[in-house]
Design an enzyme around this catalytic site. Structure first.
Site, short mmCIF file in Angstrom:
data_model
loop_
_atom_site.label_atom_id
_atom_site.label_comp_id
_atom_site.label_asym_id
_atom_site.label_seq_id
_atom_site.Cartn_x
_atom_site.Cartn_y
_atom_site.Cartn_z
N TRP A 71 16.40 11.81 6.23
CA TRP A 71 15.29 11.92 7.42
C TRP A 71 13.97 11.45 6.98
CZ3 TRP A 71 17.60 11.43 11.70
CH2 TRP A 71 18.68 12.19 12.06
N ASP A 103 7.66 16.36 9.29
CA ASP A 103 8.60 16.66 10.04
C ASP A 103 9.48 18.12 9.62
OD1 ASP A 103 11.04 16.91 11.17
OD2 ASP A 103 11.97 15.09 10.11
N LYS A 105 17.29 23.85 15.58
CA LYS A 105 17.67 24.46 14.31
C LYS A 105 17.30 25.85 14.61
CE LYS A 105 18.10 20.05 12.92
NZ LYS A 105 19.23 19.26 12.52
#
Lengths: 365, 365
Positions: free
Chosen positions: B104, B174, B198
């Protein structure tokens, strides 16, 4: 259950009750999965069935040809205003034509300005956006990258009865507020986009129907989430899509296909609903002043004024007593607005018509 | 009701049952409105109460200071990868530092490349992304526009135990996959962003916590939907927000505050859950090979391999029989992955631990 009202909001707006009921029934666990639609992986077989089902329903309803992508994106129509120009206009050295029919067309044009040249093909400002242009009034550039139109102006309550002819230039249409209200010939469009929260589902998903060759034009250096090419190649799964909103589009389009019976039937019902209100306006001898010129009256948003602000306020109160809510006009134009999208039942419109006629009887003498 | 399973998906992921139940109960009509949350106007008093409630909950949970905005946006973390660079880096003639800790972080960097200069402050590629860097390993540029980090790598299953020290450079994080898993000192961050699916809600909304002075830097010619400045000034209502997703964030953060009792308690539970699985890995003498180095083990995503692909497949089947699902590792790295976000009950993790130990007993001799 809490009593439901008739919600004339311009969007988010009423959804079909059967779609809401199915979503409610399955909210803790989708049949066969043991998980909520809010929890399910976007890569799961079940979710792929849902997003493909939503696409397939849209293809059936609108007769979308195979050489068009159907995308489920985020960011609303407002992000499309920019994306259209970032993908098609930016770096071409050419310009795009915009038809300025009201607040939303103007906003779409302003968002595109930073991306390249803009030409105004027609401007309804001096008419106070009371009607759509006739074909012969359009000053079209045959070399434009695209011609942008807004099929229905939610705030002014005016709607194109048919598409303008763009010649050889791709037609790009913001259909946010009349998407799925009637059949369309998708072949007339290069891109047709619509946020969901009027006729297609809840806020949070935007449907983009784009001719495949146009989706090939995206500049290579665009961030991936802004590139039609990337998003189309990934079939709307480049990142996690707004799964629940896509699911609701599936349920709403199921309702359109199975309960309503398709867009011809939907249009007939929408025409019947709009006629009830416009006839009420016309019958009351000027007590209700419609904003739209008769030939451009919107099937979706019926806008009108009463003789005074006091009467408008009293009218809104009277309507509210009858469970007819969200009838205030947009803050930029005032007056009243009845948004009567697909899911507004005929009964709600009949009640509003009765309210209008009775209010007129009481206050006009 | 359909039986619910324990869903170890990396996201969208399990949500707290009380939040799902409240959403289900009120799905046809929010108390006092007569409309569904799917139909309510984003300008209505009721929706303003919801979005302000979600913001207020987040401010309480994380102790967010007044000089930070809390925004509810669309497009996922992936659009933030680009927006951070479009707003802060583009046109500055300077560069931004990226810490490459896994899939990511690398994706975040690649999305920023078209917007300006990029420097790699640390690269975990040669370590196969098995751990986070130590402070002394970072090659920081004191003139960087920002330093970007990924607090938890969902695919590799590694997590920063504490923030790197960026010096005077704004830290951009992030936090998609560990947001709200533990308390944070927001003052250490310039921007902290997280997609909801999430720990915070369903897919379709992205939370951006941004220091107010940084939100002032957005270039004036950015399309409005991509400008932190515009979005912050409009308090996330520049266009129609994803109302339902924001509502779910409100319900999930209600649960965190009222049922869990805050982020200290949430962290304690998360540590307890993670320890159960890592202890099982450590007890089985190498039968389960954890991907993460012990000091970087993620509390959220526990990644491991079995001795053979056949055993992995048999293990996944055995788990599924026990209603433990979505345990397959990401397609790019294979193996197994148990995502145990906030809403995964202790019971689900205990069952998985038992499954791991029993499977080991059966197959290790």
């Amino acid at each position: 259950m809490e009593k439901r009202v008739f919600n004339f909001s311009p969007g988010p707006a009423m959804l079909p009750l059967p779609a809401l009921e199915e979503a409610q029934r399955d909210l803790l666990a989708l049949p066969g999965t043991g998980m909520s639609i809010l929890e399910i992986s976007h890569r799961s077989a079940k979710f792929l069935e849902i997003i493909e089902g939503a696409e397939s329903n849209l293809r059936k309803l609108l007769g979308i040809p195979e050489d068009y992508h159907v995308l489920f994106l985020q960011g609303g129509a407002r992000l499309q205003f920019a994306m259209v120009a970032m993908n098609l206009l930016h770096g071409t050295g050419r310009s795009a034509d915009y038809i300025l029919t009201g607040t939303w067309a103007k906003t779409a044009m302003n968002e595109a300005k930073s991306q390249g040249g803009i030409r105004v093909a027609w401007d309804g400002t001096s008419l106070n956006y009371t009607r759509m242009p006739r074909q012969e009034e359009l000053h079209l550039d045959p070399n434009a990258v695209y011609l942008h139109m807004t099929s229905n102006e939610t705030i002014q309550g005016i709607q194109f009865s048919t598409e303008p002819d763009p010649g050889q230039v791709p037609l790009v249409c913001d259909a946010s507020s009349d998407f799925l209200c009637r059949p369309l010939d998708i072949r007339k469009y290069g891109i047709l986009y619509a946020c969901a929260q009027k006729n297609a589902g809840p806020a949070g998903v935007t449907i983009v129907i784009i001719r495949k060759d146009l989706a090939e034009r995206s500049p290579a250096d665009l961030p991936s989430m802004l590139s039609y090419k990337v998003l189309a190649e990934a079939k709307s799964l480049h990142n996690t899509p707004p799964c629940f909103c896509v699911y609701m589009v599936k349920l709403v389009t199921d309702w359109l296909l199975q309960t309503v019976g398709g867009l011809e039937k939907m249009e007939a019902l929408n025409r019947q609903k709009a006629a009830l209100l416009y006839e009420a306006i016309d019958r009351c001898g000027g007590f209700y002043q419609g904003h739209a010129a008769p030939e451009s009256r919107s099937m979706m948003n019926v806008t009108f004024r009463l003789p005074t602000a006091e009467l408008e306020s009293a009218f809104l109160q009277e309507a509210k007593k009858r469970d007819l809510v969200e009838l205030k006009g947009h803050r930029s134009v005032g007056g009243c607005r009845a948004s009567i999208y697909n899911a507004m039942p005929l009964e709600g419109v009949q009640r509003l018509r009765d309210c209008m006629l009775e209010f007129y009887e009481k206050h006009s003498r």
